[in-house]
Design an enzyme around this catalytic site. Structure first.
Site, PDB file in Angstrom:
ATOM      1  N   HIS A  99      45.785 -27.392  36.809  1.00 31.46           N
ATOM      2  CA  HIS A  99      46.258 -26.133  37.403  1.00 31.46           C
ATOM      3  C   HIS A  99      47.780 -26.103  37.596  1.00 31.46           C
ATOM      4  CE1 HIS A  99      41.952 -25.627  39.234  1.00 31.46           C
ATOM      5  NE2 HIS A  99      41.969 -25.567  37.917  1.00 31.46           N
ATOM      6  N   HIS A 261      39.718 -17.973  34.605  1.00 28.75           N
ATOM      7  CA  HIS A 261      39.984 -19.365  35.002  1.00 28.75           C
ATOM      8  C   HIS A 261      39.797 -20.310  33.817  1.00 28.75           C
ATOM      9  CE1 HIS A 261      40.854 -22.591  37.750  1.00 28.75           C
ATOM     10  NE2 HIS A 261      39.946 -23.288  37.084  1.00 28.75           N
ATOM     11  N   ASP A 265      42.541 -22.914  32.653  1.00 32.31           N
ATOM     12  CA  ASP A 265      42.267 -24.338  32.412  1.00 32.31           C
ATOM     13  C   ASP A 265      42.676 -24.754  30.996  1.00 32.31           C
ATOM     14  OD1 ASP A 265      41.263 -25.190  34.848  1.00 32.31           O
ATOM     15  OD2 ASP A 265      39.154 -24.932  34.287  1.00 32.31           O
ATOM     16  N   HIS A 288      37.233 -29.155  29.797  1.00 27.12           N
ATOM     17  CA  HIS A 288      38.340 -30.118  29.681  1.00 27.12           C
ATOM     18  C   HIS A 288      38.110 -31.096  28.522  1.00 27.12           C
ATOM     19  CE1 HIS A 288      39.747 -28.396  33.324  1.00 27.12           C
ATOM     20  NE2 HIS A 288      38.700 -28.814  34.017  1.00 27.12           N
TER      21      HIS A 288
HETATM   22 ZN   LIG Z   1      40.284 -25.316  36.678  1.00 30.19          ZN
END
Ligand SMILES: [Zn+2]
Length: 302
Positions: A99, A261, A265, A288
């Site tokens: 973030h 979001h 990310d 991720h």
């Molecule tokens: Zn995040």
């Protein structure tokens, strides 16, 4: 003359600067301080984000005396479980970097030193909003060639896949992020599935993405807390979904907050490329892990 006008932050000259450089770049002018808890560790930390003469992002664990520097690059990523964690060869680790990196990258700040008094970046309100609010007051556009980031051109498609989605880089003159998301099928048929397209050079990270919060399923959050993770998670910093309903009292900040979001990310994870990726990022249900695998696949393909 032009330099003086750019230094005075004249918005008239920002597009001109962008045109000359090809990319638009800002540098930090002073130290920014943040305090908060880590979403997984629950530990209170102080983080200082400062101007850096070094290329890229450098993390410093200020609570460790020696070998405490960790370069913010994709090959130092050692965990992608719930967040992105970096580690140096001496075992110094820093968790949940995505973030603050999204805020820096989204504001076109490509060089920074991030010093932190513990093992995890503070979660703040679960988004990049507070980082952006402070950083934007401490930056200025810079002149051609000054501390320029490396530019990596995407010349052919590169794609990685998981059981529930994919992520790819495609050749493009633009630097765009295009995400399609249904939470691996969990949100199919709900108002929360959908897509979001963001142009990093021309759209505003601050207004379109910075306040989109992290989110999770209630049942997963309980399991994670039983495993000793998500200790700092609460409805103050995480959107929690139970049976397709948002548990947070004030609801969502926008109906597509969770998709936004995911884009945030992705920007934070791709910021670990060590410069600028010139090309478009496209993904379905990214995470991720997929983002990190994509960077590995891209650099292997060069
Ligand atoms: Zn995040």
């Amino acid at each position: 003359m032009l330099q003086t006008l750019i230094d005075s932050k004249s918005s008239v000259f920002k597009p001109l600067l962008s045109k000359i450089r090809g990319v638009h770049q800002n540098i930090l002018t002073k130290e920014c301080v943040f305090r908060g808890v880590g979403v997984h560790s629950g530990e209170e930390v102080e983080m200082k984000v400062s101007p850096s003469l070094k290329e890229g992002y450098t993390f410093i664990r200020s609570d460790i005396c020696e070998n405490n520097e960790i370069d913010g690059v994709f090959f130092n990523v050692t965990s992608t479980m719930m967040s992105t964690a970096l580690e140096n060869t001496w075992g110094a680790q820093i968790k949940t970097v995505e973030h603050i990196l999204a805020a820096l990258y989204g504001l076109h700040i490509y060089n920074a030193e991030i010093s932190i008094s513990g093992p995890e970046i503070p979660i703040m309100d679960g988004s990049s909003f507070e980082f952006v609010e402070v950083l934007k007051k401490c930056m200025k556009p810079v002149w051609l060639g000054y501390a320029s980031p490396k530019i990596f051109k995407v010349t052919k498609p590169v794609r990685v896949e998981s059981k529930t989605g994919y992520a790819e880089f495609l050749p493009s003159k633009k630097r765009t992020f295009d995400v399609l998301f249904d939470f691996a099928g969990n949100f199919s048929g709900t108002p929360y599935e959908g897509s979001f397209y963001f142009d990093l050079e021309n759209d505003s990270f601050e207004s379109l993405l910075s306040d989109a919060r992290t989110f999770g399923l209630y049942d997963d959050a309980k399991k994670l807390q039983d495993m000793g993770l998500a200790k700092g998670a609460s409805l103050k910093n995480t959107v929690i979904i139970k049976d397709s309903n948002v548990m947070n009292e004030d609801g969502l900040r926008s109906q597509d907050e969770m998709i936004r979001h995911k884009v945030l990310d992705a920007i934070g994870d791709i910021a670990l490329c060590g410069g600028i990726i010139q090309g478009s990022y496209k993904a379905y249900n990214p995470g991720h892990d997929l983002n990190n695998k994509l960077l590995h696949a891209y650099f292997k393909s060069l």
